[in-house]
Structure formats: structure tokens, C-alpha cells
Write a protein that holds these residues in place. Structure first.
Motif, PDB file in Angstrom:
ATOM      1  N   MET A 159       0.828  -1.202   0.000  1.00 37.76           N
ATOM      2  CA  MET A 159       0.000   0.000   0.000  1.00 37.76           C
ATOM      3  C   MET A 159       0.867   1.258   0.000  1.00 37.76           C
ATOM      4  N   LEU A 160       1.870   1.274   0.868  1.00 42.08           N
ATOM      5  CA  LEU A 160       2.715   2.456   0.979  1.00 42.08           C
ATOM      6  C   LEU A 160       3.523   2.674  -0.298  1.00 42.08           C
ATOM      7  N   CYS A 161       3.988   1.593  -0.901  1.00 38.47           N
ATOM      8  CA  CYS A 161       4.705   1.722  -2.172  1.00 38.47           C
ATOM      9  C   CYS A 161       3.785   2.262  -3.264  1.00 38.47           C
ATOM     10  N   ALA A 162       2.470   2.023  -3.113  1.00 38.89           N
ATOM     11  CA  ALA A 162       1.487   2.567  -4.057  1.00 38.89           C
ATOM     12  C   ALA A 162       1.037   3.967  -3.643  1.00 38.89           C
ATOM     13  N   MET A 229       9.113   1.416   8.336  1.00 37.93           N
ATOM     14  CA  MET A 229       8.548   1.594   6.992  1.00 37.93           C
ATOM     15  C   MET A 229       8.620   3.051   6.558  1.00 37.93           C
ATOM     16  N   TRP A 230       8.198   3.949   7.466  1.00 35.52           N
ATOM     17  CA  TRP A 230       8.149   5.364   7.094  1.00 35.52           C
ATOM     18  C   TRP A 230       9.550   5.922   6.828  1.00 35.52           C
ATOM     19  N   LEU A 238      12.158   2.201   0.314  1.00 29.31           N
ATOM     20  CA  LEU A 238      11.172   1.141   0.535  1.00 29.31           C
ATOM     21  C   LEU A 238      10.794   0.488  -0.783  1.00 29.31           C
ATOM     22  N   ARG A 239      10.884  -0.836  -0.829  1.00 28.94           N
ATOM     23  CA  ARG A 239      10.503  -1.616  -1.997  1.00 28.94           C
ATOM     24  C   ARG A 239       9.477  -2.666  -1.577  1.00 28.94           C
ATOM     25  N   LEU A 244      11.996  -6.278   6.429  1.00 25.38           N
ATOM     26  CA  LEU A 244      11.880  -5.418   7.604  1.00 25.38           C
ATOM     27  C   LEU A 244      12.398  -6.124   8.855  1.00 25.38           C
ATOM     28  N   THR A 245      12.898  -5.334   9.793  1.00 24.18           N
ATOM     29  CA  THR A 245      13.429  -5.890  11.040  1.00 24.18           C
ATOM     30  C   THR A 245      12.546  -5.583  12.248  1.00 24.18           C
ATOM     31  N   GLY A 246      11.729  -4.530  12.138  1.00 19.83           N
ATOM     32  CA  GLY A 246      10.912  -4.128  13.278  1.00 19.83           C
ATOM     33  C   GLY A 246      11.673  -3.272  14.269  1.00 19.83           C
ATOM     34  N   ARG A 247      12.896  -2.855  13.903  1.00 17.79           N
ATOM     35  CA  ARG A 247      13.728  -2.037  14.799  1.00 17.79           C
ATOM     36  C   ARG A 247      14.161  -0.769  14.068  1.00 17.79           C
TER      37      ARG A 247
END
Length: 281
Positions: A159-162, A229-230, A238-239, A244-247
Motif C-alpha cells: 500500500m505504501l509503495c502505491a 517503513m516510514w 522502501l521496496r 523489515l526488522t521491526g527495529r
């Protein structure tokens, strides 16, 4: 069942043949199961603005573009005509987001048409062909929670990539079909590049997922996927296949007072709109 008044125009236009039953009623709309020829679909009937319990419209409307300058001025002034245009923009936002996200590979219902405040779209079903349950109604093991959480993070990345952020993502607007989670309820979707609340809304969406799935898999409770993500998105890194690592690194910058004041201004504007609407009713 008797055809609801709001769906009658779709029947008259030949878009719907029968209304079979009410599926659910939420803060934004009531959804019905309908028959369209040989297909079983659902019709989402949006509630009027004064009947909705969703009170943060100002934050979500920021950055939405209106091609007609007269409509834009009326919406800005809050006239009766302007509010009507706002309602149409609110409804069309979901249709636009559904088409945009489906094209990006996000698991959302297929939309057909939005007519007279009613959105006609695919009915999401489970393996037995019944209406799919909400995520909130599904019992999960730790392994299933981790799997669904990973699937939904991937959906949020797509979604974010879109360029789209859901804005109200939670266990209540995610369905679970035979293949996994399906994201629904997108009238509050925002454009990531043009809304100053984008980072806050994205992080809240992702935090909601961590909070819910953390009930079954506690290791998710302290992750920071939204911030990660942001940061990647704003850096242009971002691809759709980003691991992702969550950190994220600790934030050392001072608090953004301007952003806080902006949030207060939006809340004040929305309250003024609400009071004006009540006075004119």
C-alpha cells in the motif's frame, strides 16, 4: 428481504437484482449481501455524515484533490453544497483506493461501482463460500498470528509503495478468507505524499496490528515496523520486497511542536464543522 431505500436506485438501474440479507453495520456504513445476475456481491451503503461515529474527517481529507474549483471552494467554506461534495469525495476515496490497491497487488475486495452513495463490490468468502469472518472473530494460534501479521505487514508495504495509507487499520476491518487476510473499509485512505498526518496514521495502523497479534504472539508487542517503513519510504528506499526488522535507531531530535499544534488545529476545525452541521439541520 425488503429492498432498503438506499439500494432501490441500483435495482431500478439493473445493477442489483435482489437484496438477500444484511451482513453488518458499522460506524461508516451498513453492508448487505446482494444478487447481481448469477453473482453474489455486497452493497456498502454509506451512512450520512451526522450518523457516522467516525469523527476525524479533517485529518483524512487533507491532501485530497477536487478538480472542480467551485466544488473546492464550497467544501472549504462548508456550505450545504460543499458538504454534499465532501460526502461524494469521502465515498469516492474508497473506490479510488480499491482500484489503486488492487492494481498494486494488495488483497482488497474488487469494486464495481459507487452509485447514489452505495458501493457495489465483491463479497469476500471463506473456504466454504460463506461470508468471510472479521479477523477479530477468528481464534489464532501463535504461529497463525505471526503468519497473518507478516502477511499484513507485506500488504501495508504494498500500500505504501502505491502511495496509500489505510488510516484506520485494525482487526475490525480485516476479513479472513481461505487464503488469509483481506483489507476492507478504505473511505479514510490517504495519499502518503500529500497528507501531513501520513507518518502518524501509518504508525498507528501498524501499531494496531502489533497490539492485536501481540495477544497471541507477545514478541510483536515491542516492534517498530511502522517507524521503520516510514523511514525507508521517506528515504526512497522502501521496496515491495524490502526485508523489515521491526527495529529503528533511537530518535534524538527534539519533539515536533509544530506537528502537535497542527493536530490540535485539525481537531478544532472538525469540531467547528460538526457544530455548524448541527445548527443547519
Amino acid at each position: 428481504m425488503k429492498t432498503p431505500k438506499r439500494i432501490q436506485p441500483l435495482v431500478e438501474e439493473g445493477l442489483v437484482d435482489d437484496v438477500l440479507r444484511q451482513l453488518m453495520s458499522g460506524k461508516e456504513a451498513t453492508v448487505y449481501v446482494v444478487r447481481c445476475g448469477e453473482e453474489i456481491r455486497c452493497a456498502k451503503v454509506y451512512k450520512e455524515a451526522n450518523q457516522r461515529s467516525f469523527h476525524q474527517a479533517a485529518s483524512y481529507q487533507e491532501g485530497r484533490k477536487v478538480k472542480n474549483s467551485r466544488q473546492a471552494r464550497a467544501m472549504e467554506k462548508g456550505t450545504r453544497y460543499g458538504r454534499k461534495m465532501q460526502e461524494e469525495a469521502w465515498q469516492n476515496a474508497e473506490v479510488d483506493a480499491l482500484y489503486r490497491l488492487a492494481a498494486a497487488g494488495v488483497r482488497v475486495p474488487k469494486p464495481y461501482i459507487c452509485f447514489e452513495g452505495v458501493l457495489l463490490m465483491d463479497l469476500v468468502t471463506d473456504a466454504a463460500g460463506n461470508a468471510a469472518p472479521r479477523l477479530n472473530d477468528v481464534e489464532l494460534s501463535e504461529a497463525q498470528a505471526l503468519d497473518y501479521h507478516a502477511q499484513l505487514l507485506q500488504q501495508v508495504v504494498l500500500m505504501l509503495c502505491a502511495g496509500v495509507i489505510h488510516g484506520d487499520l485494525s482487526e475490525f476491518n480485516i476479513l479472513v478468507d481461505a487464503e488469509g487476510p483481506v483489507i476492507i473499509d478504505l473511505p479514510q485512505a490517504i495519499d502518503a505524499a500529500s497528507n501531513t498526518e501520513a507518518a502518524v496514521l501509518l504508525e498507528r495502523d501498524v501499531a494496531n496490528l502489533a497490539s492485536y497479534f501481540g495477544r497471541f504472539a507477545p514478541q510483536l508487542n515491542h516492534t517498530q515496523y511502522g517507524k521503520e517503513m516510514w523511514a525507508l519510504y521517506t528515504a526512497g528506499l522502501l521496496r515491495t520486497d524490502t526485508a523489515l526488522t521491526g527495529r529503528v535507531a533511537a530518535e534524538k531530535r527534539p519533539a515536533n511542536v509544530g506537528a502537535v499544534l497542527h493536530e490540535i488545529q485539525l481537531a478544532r476545525r472538525e469540531e467547528e464543522d460538526r457544530q455548524r452541521s448541527q445548527q443547519e439541520m
